[in-house]
Design a protein around this motif. Structure first.
Motif, PDB file in Angstrom:
ATOM      1  N   GLU A  76       0.851  -1.184   0.000  1.00 59.61           N
ATOM      2  CA  GLU A  76       0.000   0.000   0.000  1.00 59.61           C
ATOM      3  C   GLU A  76       0.888   1.235   0.000  1.00 59.61           C
ATOM      4  OE1 GLU A  76      -3.911   2.097   1.950  1.00 59.61           O
ATOM      5  OE2 GLU A  76      -3.058   0.365   2.987  1.00 59.61           O
ATOM      6  N   SER A  79       0.029   4.500   2.972  1.00 56.90           N
ATOM      7  CA  SER A  79      -0.921   3.612   3.650  1.00 56.90           C
ATOM      8  C   SER A  79      -1.727   4.275   4.741  1.00 56.90           C
ATOM      9  CB  SER A  79      -0.157   2.427   4.267  1.00 56.90           C
ATOM     10  OG  SER A  79       0.734   2.895   5.275  1.00 56.90           O
ATOM     11  N   LEU A  85      -5.241  -1.627   2.774  1.00 52.93           N
ATOM     12  CA  LEU A  85      -4.511  -2.895   2.687  1.00 52.93           C
ATOM     13  C   LEU A  85      -5.008  -3.901   3.717  1.00 52.93           C
ATOM     14  CD1 LEU A  85      -1.906  -4.349   1.423  1.00 52.93           C
ATOM     15  CD2 LEU A  85      -0.824  -3.694   3.571  1.00 52.93           C
ATOM     16  N   VAL A 142      -1.586  -0.962  -4.039  1.00 53.66           N
ATOM     17  CA  VAL A 142      -2.859  -0.294  -3.791  1.00 53.66           C
ATOM     18  C   VAL A 142      -2.605   1.026  -3.069  1.00 53.66           C
ATOM     19  CG1 VAL A 142      -4.164  -2.450  -3.689  1.00 53.66           C
ATOM     20  CG2 VAL A 142      -3.248  -1.456  -1.566  1.00 53.66           C
ATOM     21  N   GLY A 143      -3.598   1.880  -3.103  1.00 52.83           N
ATOM     22  CA  GLY A 143      -3.551   3.123  -2.361  1.00 52.83           C
ATOM     23  C   GLY A 143      -4.947   3.676  -2.221  1.00 52.83           C
TER      24      GLY A 143
END
Length: 325
Positions: A76, A79, A85, A142-143
């Motif tokens: 992530e 994050s 995440l 991901v973010g």
């Protein structure tokens, strides 16, 4: 297993540091997010139970689908406390995770959350424009609500593609659209002004937070205005990802009526003492958001331009390695 390689941050920024941050967006990001780390989950009603697990997995699946799940190792970017995440891991989308953030305080809280949940997560303090991982390290990046904080989004996207394995996917969600940010900020400011002024009345004094807390929130808001660097047009964001070298790029938007109601609710909650927010209120707010999100998804997304919605999500993949002859 959790670890972090950087020391814990100072909990508060001074007025001089806030002033300096106006000229240094990365410093502003560190100060603001270190400042918010301890209370961030409470402020944004973040949890690690079925409510947020469902939200995270629904958002991910809406833009990226379910093919390829579970991903072996995901990172992530930006994050925060690990919301996206960790909830995707609990939802079975990801097996192993790594959290990164420019703020040491956020990495510390994310790793603590992961440990409490028994999840296999490590973490590093990291600049999104120079991600401290080797090429071809991750199956997924991901973010959530991170791209709009990064000064050079194109450089960050190139870094994301570098650390992805060939064929690996990225998913970024929770980014403000240009039009959505325009109306959301104005609704938030109006709600804050109304709430903090009406609660000066003697009959409503018990609903007023102490002035020192309101002043601190105002200082945090001043930094927030500095760290929010971008808003996005969905088509422009797609072009940025394609320009960075991604393929199979797709942007999706959500939250129109949910944002029109959600921003005033969240601002009101931040402006009053937490003990006033009863379980009944919290359930009302949550179910109102659910109903309006369903309205946005099932009806309004079919008739309104995607640019009107508050959130934009984007996905794409790193080109697969050419087949060996």
């Amino acid at each position: 297993m959790t670890h972090v390689s950087d020391p814990a941050p100072n909990p508060h920024a001074t007025a001089d540091e806030v002033q300096a941050a106006y000229h240094d967006p990365k410093l502003a990001n560190v100060l603001y997010h270190d400042w918010e780390a301890g209370t961030y989950d409470e402020k944004w009603s973040i949890s690690y139970d079925e409510r947020c697990i469902s939200y995270a997995t629904d958002v991910f699946n809406a833009v990226a689908g379910t093919q390829g799940q579970p991903y072996g190792h995901a990172m992530e970017l930006g994050s925060g406390t690990g919301f996206f995440l960790l909830n995707l891991m609990q939802g079975g989308v990801i097996k192993k995770g790594s959290v990164t953030d420019l703020s040491p305080g956020m990495v510390e809280v994310a790793l603590r959350n992961a440990k409490n949940l028994g999840l296999d997560v490590d973490g590093r303090v990291a600049d999104a424009e120079r991600i401290p991982y080797d090429d071809n390290s991750f199956d997924l990046v991901v973010g959530h609500a991170v791209l709009h904080h990064i000064p050079d989004v194109r450089a960050a996207l190139r870094e994301v593609l570098r650390v992805l394995k060939p064929g690996g996917r990225f998913v970024f969600a929770g980014e403000p659209t240009k039009i959505g940010d325009f109306y959301a900020r104005r609704l938030g400011r109006l709600t804050w002004w109304l709430t903090t002024n009406i609660t000066k009345l003697s009959a409503l004094r018990s609903w007023r937070r102490p002035q020192t807390e309101l002043d601190e929130s105002s200082r945090a808001a001043a930094l927030e205005a500095v760290v929010d660097l971008h808003t996005f047009d969905p088509s422009e964001l797609e072009r940025m990802a394609l320009g960075a070298g991604a393929v199979d790029v797709r942007a999706v938007t959500d939250e129109f009526s949910a944002a029109l109601v959600g921003w005033p609710i969240r601002t009101f909650e931040a402006a009053v003492p937490q003990e006033k927010l009863t379980l009944r209120w919290r359930l009302f707010a949550y179910h109102a958001w659910l109903r309006l999100s369903a309205l946005d998804r099932k009806l309004l997304s079919k008739v309104l331009p995607r640019e009107l919605f508050y959130n934009v999500m984007i996905t794409g993949t790193k080109p697969a390695a050419p087949a060996k002859l």
